[in-house]
Structure formats: structure tokens, C-alpha cells
Scaffold this motif. Structure first.
Motif, PDB file in Angstrom:
ATOM      1  N   ASN B   3       0.659  -1.368  -0.217  1.00 44.27           N
ATOM      2  CA  ASN B   3       0.078   0.082  -0.061  1.00 44.27           C
ATOM      3  C   ASN B   3       0.896   1.194  -0.114  1.00 44.27           C
ATOM      4  N   ASN B   4       2.240   1.226  -0.389  1.00 43.94           N
ATOM      5  CA  ASN B   4       3.088   2.126  -0.207  1.00 43.94           C
ATOM      6  C   ASN B   4       3.464   2.436  -1.874  1.00 43.94           C
ATOM      7  N   PHE B   5       3.616   3.654  -2.111  1.00 42.50           N
ATOM      8  CA  PHE B   5       3.871   3.894  -3.639  1.00 42.50           C
ATOM      9  C   PHE B   5       4.771   5.195  -3.746  1.00 42.50           C
ATOM     10  N   PHE B   6       5.941   4.866  -3.803  1.00 44.38           N
ATOM     11  CA  PHE B   6       6.965   5.705  -3.722  1.00 44.38           C
ATOM     12  C   PHE B   6       7.870   6.011  -5.152  1.00 44.38           C
ATOM     13  N   ARG B   7       8.191   6.999  -5.647  1.00 44.73           N
ATOM     14  CA  ARG B   7       8.662   7.073  -6.943  1.00 44.73           C
ATOM     15  C   ARG B   7       9.569   8.446  -7.138  1.00 44.73           C
ATOM     16  N   LEU B   8      10.949   8.289  -7.435  1.00 43.49           N
ATOM     17  CA  LEU B   8      11.732   9.347  -7.722  1.00 43.49           C
ATOM     18  C   LEU B   8      11.946   9.273  -9.177  1.00 43.49           C
ATOM     19  N   THR B   9      11.862  10.467  -9.830  1.00 49.61           N
ATOM     20  CA  THR B   9      11.718  10.268 -11.517  1.00 49.61           C
ATOM     21  C   THR B   9      12.106  11.634 -12.127  1.00 49.61           C
ATOM     22  N   GLY B  10      12.815  11.438 -13.185  1.00 51.25           N
ATOM     23  CA  GLY B  10      12.917  12.698 -13.975  1.00 51.25           C
ATOM     24  C   GLY B  10      11.772  13.184 -15.004  1.00 51.25           C
ATOM     25  N   GLU B  11      10.854  12.138 -14.925  1.00 52.48           N
ATOM     26  CA  GLU B  11       9.694  12.483 -15.933  1.00 52.48           C
ATOM     27  C   GLU B  11       8.422  13.367 -15.106  1.00 52.48           C
ATOM     28  N   PRO B  12       7.685  13.907 -15.807  1.00 50.09           N
ATOM     29  CA  PRO B  12       6.798  14.649 -15.297  1.00 50.09           C
ATOM     30  C   PRO B  12       5.714  13.982 -14.596  1.00 50.09           C
ATOM     31  N   LEU B  13       5.187  14.506 -13.373  1.00 52.69           N
ATOM     32  CA  LEU B  13       4.215  13.807 -12.461  1.00 52.69           C
ATOM     33  C   LEU B  13       2.866  13.929 -12.957  1.00 52.69           C
ATOM     34  N   SER B  14       2.042  12.807 -12.928  1.00 58.45           N
ATOM     35  CA  SER B  14       0.596  13.047 -13.069  1.00 58.45           C
ATOM     36  C   SER B  14      -0.276  12.951 -11.968  1.00 58.45           C
ATOM     37  N   GLU B  15      -1.277  13.708 -11.662  1.00 56.85           N
ATOM     38  CA  GLU B  15      -2.214  13.778 -10.746  1.00 56.85           C
ATOM     39  C   GLU B  15      -3.203  12.695 -10.982  1.00 56.85           C
ATOM     40  N   HIS B  47      14.179  30.722 -12.221  1.00 49.28           N
ATOM     41  CA  HIS B  47      14.190  30.051 -13.755  1.00 49.28           C
ATOM     42  C   HIS B  47      13.942  28.853 -13.502  1.00 49.28           C
ATOM     43  N   HIS B  48      14.292  27.782 -12.897  1.00 52.62           N
ATOM     44  CA  HIS B  48      14.167  26.318 -12.436  1.00 52.62           C
ATOM     45  C   HIS B  48      14.610  25.964 -11.227  1.00 52.62           C
ATOM     46  N   LEU B  49      14.265  24.701 -10.917  1.00 48.18           N
ATOM     47  CA  LEU B  49      15.062  24.065  -9.671  1.00 48.18           C
ATOM     48  C   LEU B  49      15.556  22.606 -10.305  1.00 48.18           C
ATOM     49  N   GLU B  50      16.469  22.235  -9.450  1.00 49.82           N
ATOM     50  CA  GLU B  50      16.825  20.794  -9.565  1.00 49.82           C
ATOM     51  C   GLU B  50      17.151  20.270  -8.441  1.00 49.82           C
ATOM     52  N   PHE B  51      16.551  18.960  -8.360  1.00 49.43           N
ATOM     53  CA  PHE B  51      16.480  18.193  -6.966  1.00 49.43           C
ATOM     54  C   PHE B  51      17.460  17.006  -7.413  1.00 49.43           C
ATOM     55  N   GLU B  52      18.184  16.632  -6.075  1.00 47.34           N
ATOM     56  CA  GLU B  52      18.980  15.406  -6.087  1.00 47.34           C
ATOM     57  C   GLU B  52      18.525  14.661  -4.914  1.00 47.34           C
ATOM     58  N   ALA B  53      18.817  13.259  -4.832  1.00 50.34           N
ATOM     59  CA  ALA B  53      18.239  12.467  -3.618  1.00 50.34           C
ATOM     60  C   ALA B  53      19.447  11.573  -3.352  1.00 50.34           C
ATOM     61  N   TYR B  54      19.414  11.069  -1.999  1.00 51.38           N
ATOM     62  CA  TYR B  54      20.063   9.851  -1.615  1.00 51.38           C
ATOM     63  C   TYR B  54      19.096   8.632  -1.658  1.00 51.38           C
ATOM     64  N   HIS B  82       8.312  12.326  -6.455  1.00 51.20           N
ATOM     65  CA  HIS B  82       9.138  13.306  -6.323  1.00 51.20           C
ATOM     66  C   HIS B  82      10.026  13.363  -7.617  1.00 51.20           C
ATOM     67  N   ARG B  83      10.227  14.766  -8.112  1.00 53.55           N
ATOM     68  CA  ARG B  83      11.071  14.614  -9.358  1.00 53.55           C
ATOM     69  C   ARG B  83      12.423  14.989  -8.792  1.00 53.55           C
ATOM     70  N   LEU B  84      13.210  14.416  -9.699  1.00 57.23           N
ATOM     71  CA  LEU B  84      14.632  14.586  -9.508  1.00 57.23           C
ATOM     72  C   LEU B  84      15.309  15.351 -10.879  1.00 57.23           C
ATOM     73  N   GLY B  90       6.088  26.137 -12.788  1.00 59.55           N
ATOM     74  CA  GLY B  90       4.863  25.687 -13.262  1.00 59.55           C
ATOM     75  C   GLY B  90       4.582  24.198 -13.191  1.00 59.55           C
ATOM     76  N   GLU B  91       5.881  23.560 -13.107  1.00 60.92           N
ATOM     77  CA  GLU B  91       5.924  22.055 -13.221  1.00 60.92           C
ATOM     78  C   GLU B  91       5.662  21.470 -11.749  1.00 60.92           C
ATOM     79  N   THR B  92       5.150  20.416 -11.472  1.00 58.90           N
ATOM     80  CA  THR B  92       4.939  19.927 -10.287  1.00 58.90           C
ATOM     81  C   THR B  92       6.123  18.965  -9.902  1.00 58.90           C
ATOM     82  N   ALA B  93       6.616  19.298  -8.843  1.00 62.05           N
ATOM     83  CA  ALA B  93       7.856  18.988  -8.127  1.00 62.05           C
ATOM     84  C   ALA B  93       7.500  17.539  -7.208  1.00 62.05           C
TER      85      ALA B  93
END
Lengths: 80, 140, 140, 80
Positions: B3-15, B47-54, B82-84, B90-93
């Protein structure tokens, strides 16, 4: 012994790399690693308030490191 | 935990995808939070953001948080996408979403999921503004 | 008020449409609540629901509520879509959505919008279960 | 005078119709209309705790009705 160090966020800018390997004395603790990092990299001291993960788990300063450990320097997070 | 759904991705997120994942026939309440990139931050044009994650730690910490939410609020499904990398204005992070039998639990759990994300999930944000690029320091 | 988006409809509701309507470049936080039809109610299997509304009053009351939310929480856009007529199990009966600069206001305003909907917006629900059809009485 | 009455939710079941027209005495108040409704329809009394809107606005019991008014019987709402 060799320890791999990963740098995230602002710690990456301080280290100038994403990843490095340090040669530490056997028996070195996480606290000892912190002292080493403060000597090597400007700003990577108590002013940064970073956490250190060892092998993907948060560590405490008296934890003893062993050959092959992967430590990660985790500055305050800012996701979302 | 299925029942947990976690994702780190470079692709756009869809509600719409998030919604279809957390839906459950026993749940009358779905709450979705979308964190989008604003066009300004403390007076500077962004202008934009950049995310990184461990990444491996992100998933371990999120599993712990989801367990907390389930025992505290009795919620059903817990999702965090979460986006990386680069994310434009305007994009969803981030999308956080929770399903529950009733709405109060769903609201409380989603809000707490976002608070915990910002406190303790190893993700870092760099802001690219007209004044240069800086790693964001969380508010004290 | 051009920042209010209210709709009563017999057609399916889309969270993607709601999201694109409330998005705003100054807003970093979007909260969407989806109320879906559960498969049971107080132990009875639910077959479907039917909603009816006093339509002109719905829009007047929602305008008042949105004004309240804007002055209390400083939120930007306020959306409420509600189905009328027959709605089957698993379908979305209501979408409430709010955009705001920051997330706390968006969460609080969306939660209050749902509370106010259930207190004072003239919409009524009839439940069709294995035990027959009844107009739902709100919990005291 | 003629007053149009709309029934919503459970009041629709009590009235058996969605809408009707009542002939009331000139000067009749909202409170007077409530008494009339209680006489005409089983259950449409103080046990229902309904609101009465007049011309799409919530009313109070001493409001005086006038020819052509549209009153709506609004039981406790249950949207969402």
C-alpha cells in the motif's frame, strides 16, 4: 582502511565532487570522520549541521567505521 | 508494503495517475497535495529548480513515515512521487497522496507526510534564479 | 469572482481538469480533495448514490464560503465540483481544490471548504443499498 | 395569495412532489407557512429541523411572505 564518502546538496559544492575515498586509521569513528572532513573541506564543520549516514543508515558519532563502509554527508534536507 | 507507492523520477508527474493508484473501494476520501515550482522565491525570479536525492535512503525513510501515518491515522494507501533533476516553473515537483475511509484522516495524514518530507527525507533542492544558483536551506 | 470555480454536473469529474484550473504561477501549493463513493455504508452494501441540489443557492453559498476562505487563509483559487444525479461506487462525487502560495493555507482551506460543504451547501444525498433507498441524514 | 413551495431531499418524499403551490392568507409569515406545512405533510414538523429559503435566501420565521414568493424546504444537507 578505505571509506567511500558521498556528498549531497551544498556539501557537494564544498567538496567539489559527488564522491571520494578517504584512507582512515582503523578504529576511526563517525566523529573522527567529521573532524577529518572539517580539515579537508572549507565549511564542512559544525556550521553546516549535517547528518552522516553509514551504509544508508543514520549514524551516531561514536559508531566505529570499518573498511568498505559508505558514508554520506547529508546537509539539512530541502525536498518538496 | 503493497500500500506504499514511492517514486523518484525525471519524468513529469501525473495527478491522474496518483489518484488512480491510491483509489480503493473502501475509501471515501482521497487527498492529493501537489507542490509546484513558483515563479519567485524571496523576491528573486526563479528560472528552474534542480533536485537530487540519496535514493536508497529516501525509500527507507518513506517506508517508516508511511508506517507512522498508518498507525496514527488508520489510512489506507500512501503515495509520494518526487521529481529529480531539472524542474521548470509551473511544473509539479512533488505529489503526496493518501486514501482513507474518511476525510479527516486523509487530510491529516497528507499534511503530515509533507511535513515529514521536508524534515527528514534526503532530497535537496537547488534554485536557479536571476541572482545565481543556490542550494536551498530549510527555514529554521 | 474570477478565482472561484463551482460546478454542478451529471458528468464524471476530472482531477486533472481541476488541477489545471486552480494552478497559478504564484502558487506553490495545490490541495485536491476527492470524495468517492464507498462500497458500504453502516454495514450495508451501497449500490449507488443520487444527489440533488437547490442549484442557485448552491452557487450563492459557495461564493460566501470562498470569500471566507480567502480572507481567513489568503488562498488564491477555490474550486468545488459536485455531481448531481446517479453516481456509482468508485466514482468521484465531489472535488474540492484550493491553490495557495504555501501549503499550510491550502490544506486548511480545503479541509474547511469540505466541512462547510457538509454543513451548509444545499445538496442532498440518497443512498441506494441492498436494504432500500434512503435520504442520508448528516451525523449530529 | 399564491406561494410556490419547492421540496428537497427527504421533504420531497414527505410531500410526494418536488413542487406545489399553496394559497395562503395575505400577511402570512414564514412561521405561518411552517405550521401549514406541518398540517399538510406527515413528518414536516419540528422533528425535521428544516430551513426555509424564500427567493433563494435563508429566511427567519417572522419574515412576511408576499404573492409570488418561492419558498424552499431545505432539510439538513448531506452533500459531499
Amino acid at each position: 582502511m578505505k571509506i567511500t564518502i558521498l556528498f549531497f546538496g551544498v556539501a557537494q559544492d564544498m567538496a567539489g565532487v559527488r564522491q571520494t575515498t578517504l584512507e582512515l586509521q582503523a578504529g576511526c569513528t563517525v566523529g573522527g570522520l567529521r573532524s577529518e572532513l572539517a580539515k579537508l573541506f572549507v565549511g564542512m564543520d559544525e556550521t553546516l549541521a549535517y547528518a552522516l549516514a553509514v551504509n544508508e543508515k543514520l549514524s551516531i558519532d561514536n559508531q566505529v567505521l570499518v573498511e568498505g563502509d559508505v558514508a554520506a554527508v547529508l546537509p539539512p534536507v530541502s525536498g518538496g | 508494503m503493497q500500500n506504499n507507492f514511492f517514486r523518484l523520477t525525471g519524468e513529469p508527474l501525473s495527478e491522474a495517475e496518483a489518484r488512480s493508484i491510491i483509489q480503493d473501494p473502501t475509501c471515501g476520501a482521497l487527498v492529493l497535495f501537489l507542490g509546484t515550482v513558483r515563479n519567485s522565491s524571496q523576491g528573486s525570479m526563479v528560472h528552474h529548480l534542480e533536485f537530487e536525492a540519496y535514493e536508497p535512503m529516501v525509500f527507507a525513510v518513506l517506508d517508516e513515515i508511511a508506517n507512522e501515518l498508518r498507525s496514527e491515522f488508520g489510512v489506507m494507501k500512501v503515495l509520494l512521487f518526487h521529481r529529480l533533476g531539472k524542474v521548470c516553473v509551473g511544473e509539479t515537483a512533488v505529489i503526496a497522496a493518501v486514501s482513507s475511509a474518511h476525510r479527516l484522516a486523509a487530510f491529516q495524514a497528507t499534511e503530515k507526510l509533507m511535513n515529514r518530507l521536508k524534515q527528514s527525507v534526503p532530497i535537496w533542492k537547488k534554485e536557479f534564479t536571476a541572482n545565481g544558483a543556490i542550494w536551498v536551506t530549510p527555514n529554521p
